[in-house]
Design a protein around this motif. Structure first.
Motif, PDB file in Angstrom:
ATOM      1  N   SER A  72       3.619  -3.473  -8.154  1.00 49.04           N
ATOM      2  CA  SER A  72       4.916  -4.145  -8.272  1.00 49.04           C
ATOM      3  C   SER A  72       5.346  -4.815  -6.973  1.00 49.04           C
ATOM      4  CB  SER A  72       5.985  -3.143  -8.714  1.00 49.04           C
ATOM      5  OG  SER A  72       6.193  -2.150  -7.720  1.00 49.04           O
ATOM      6  N   ASN A  73       4.773  -4.403  -5.841  1.00 49.58           N
ATOM      7  CA  ASN A  73       5.140  -4.983  -4.552  1.00 49.58           C
ATOM      8  C   ASN A  73       4.139  -6.003  -4.032  1.00 49.58           C
ATOM      9  OD1 ASN A  73       7.609  -3.683  -4.165  1.00 49.58           O
ATOM     10  ND2 ASN A  73       6.651  -1.873  -3.277  1.00 49.58           N
ATOM     11  N   ILE A  74       3.067  -6.211  -4.759  1.00 48.87           N
ATOM     12  CA  ILE A  74       2.043  -7.170  -4.339  1.00 48.87           C
ATOM     13  C   ILE A  74       2.539  -8.599  -4.541  1.00 48.87           C
ATOM     14  CG2 ILE A  74      -0.224  -8.136  -4.973  1.00 48.87           C
ATOM     15  CD1 ILE A  74      -1.133  -5.298  -5.582  1.00 48.87           C
ATOM     16  N   VAL A  90       0.863  -1.185   0.000  1.00 49.24           N
ATOM     17  CA  VAL A  90       0.000   0.000   0.000  1.00 49.24           C
ATOM     18  C   VAL A  90       0.894   1.227   0.000  1.00 49.24           C
ATOM     19  CG1 VAL A  90      -1.776   1.307   1.220  1.00 49.24           C
ATOM     20  CG2 VAL A  90      -1.854  -1.192   1.211  1.00 49.24           C
ATOM     21  N   THR A  91       0.617   2.156  -0.901  1.00 48.89           N
ATOM     22  CA  THR A  91       1.436   3.355  -1.019  1.00 48.89           C
ATOM     23  C   THR A  91       0.535   4.588  -1.020  1.00 48.89           C
ATOM     24  OG1 THR A  91       3.213   4.384  -2.311  1.00 48.89           O
ATOM     25  CG2 THR A  91       1.395   3.385  -3.547  1.00 48.89           C
ATOM     26  N   GLY A  92       1.148   5.755  -0.942  1.00 48.88           N
ATOM     27  CA  GLY A  92       0.385   6.990  -0.952  1.00 48.88           C
ATOM     28  C   GLY A  92       0.262   7.607   0.422  1.00 48.88           C
ATOM     29  N   VAL A  93      -0.430   8.756   0.475  1.00 44.86           N
ATOM     30  CA  VAL A  93      -0.645   9.495   1.715  1.00 44.86           C
ATOM     31  C   VAL A  93      -2.133   9.543   2.014  1.00 44.86           C
ATOM     32  CG1 VAL A  93      -0.351  11.731   2.877  1.00 44.86           C
ATOM     33  CG2 VAL A  93       1.411  10.909   1.293  1.00 44.86           C
ATOM     34  N   PHE A  94      -2.503   9.235   3.243  1.00 41.36           N
ATOM     35  CA  PHE A  94      -3.908   9.235   3.653  1.00 41.36           C
ATOM     36  C   PHE A  94      -4.583  10.546   3.243  1.00 41.36           C
ATOM     37  CE2 PHE A  94      -7.205  10.335   6.745  1.00 41.36           C
ATOM     38  CZ  PHE A  94      -8.024   9.222   6.638  1.00 41.36           C
ATOM     39  N   PRO A  95      -5.778  10.521   2.660  1.00 42.35           N
ATOM     40  CA  PRO A  95      -6.612   9.328   2.427  1.00 42.35           C
ATOM     41  C   PRO A  95      -6.430   8.709   1.042  1.00 42.35           C
ATOM     42  CG  PRO A  95      -7.896  11.285   1.980  1.00 42.35           C
ATOM     43  CD  PRO A  95      -6.521  11.770   2.378  1.00 42.35           C
TER      44      PRO A  95
END
Length: 212
Positions: free
Chosen positions: A104-106, A92-97
């Motif tokens: 690629s990391n799954i 999981v990437t990104g900034v809330f919300p």
């Protein structure tokens, strides 16, 4: 409000402050009230739940595949929950919300079996052609290991997969996709499982492909 039954030194019934009194089989007792539950919607909890929802949206269309791919991690939890735990932490990437999945990391399969080597996938007419190097005989890889191919369509929230696509020694396999996927961008993964199902390999991400 509590009621004293036998004077100030006697038992009581009801609530007094943070204590509840009562009688059971002629015996007077007191117990403290349960501690109030912390706010279930703290910022950290909301952030974690948002990560869960993003991950669930990805995993739900591939649940049958996950049950095979994470079967070796299902001793104290379900295979789905094992996949949830791994991918929430690692993919999981990104900034809330505004969280999103880092494809690629799954991992859609996970285990100690030797993974695919030099794997790739090429879009053909309503299909994807998978290729990989035959690394049978290296470590615990055998020629009878079965390829586990998966194609995820995030636009439609759908997937196509097979856990018995072809033997490791064959070096290639084909997976057909629905006609209404033409023009869609999909995420592609390849794993392996031993012929008797006891060993599973970490999946390999083969990138984004456009269905033709």
């Amino acid at each position: 409000m509590g009621t004293i039954k036998q004077g100030i030194l006697g038992g009581f019934s009801g609530k007094v402050g943070t204590v509840v009194g009562g009688t059971w089989k002629g015996i007077h007792y007191m117990r403290s009230l349960p501690t109030s539950v912390r706010n279930p919607r703290t910022e950290a909890q909301v952030m974690q739940r948002t990560k869960f929802m993003v991950t669930i949206d990805f995993l739900k269309p591939i649940t049958p595949f996950i049950r095979v791919g994470f079967k070796n991690y299902a001793s104290r939890q379900t295979a789905f929950n094992a996949a949830m735990s791994y991918n929430v932490k690692n993919a999981v990437t990104g900034v809330f919300p505004d969280y999103e999945m880092d494809y690629s990391n799954i991992l859609v399969s996970r285990g100690s079996l030797l993974p695919a080597e030099n794997a790739d996938a090429v879009a053909a007419e309503r299909s994807l052609n998978f290729t990989w190097s035959d690394n049978s005989g290296v470590s615990n890889a055998t020629e009878t290991d079965q390829a586990m191919a998966l194609v995820y369509n995030g636009t439609k929230g759908e997937s196509v997969f097979s856990t018995t696509t072809g033997g490791r020694s064959s070096g290639s396999a084909t997976l057909n996709v629905p006609e209404n996927w033409i023009g869609d961008t999909v995420e592609v993964y390849l794993g392996f499982i031993s012929e008797n199902g006891s060993l599973v390999a970490n999946s390999v991400y083969l990138g984004q492909k456009t269905i033709v």
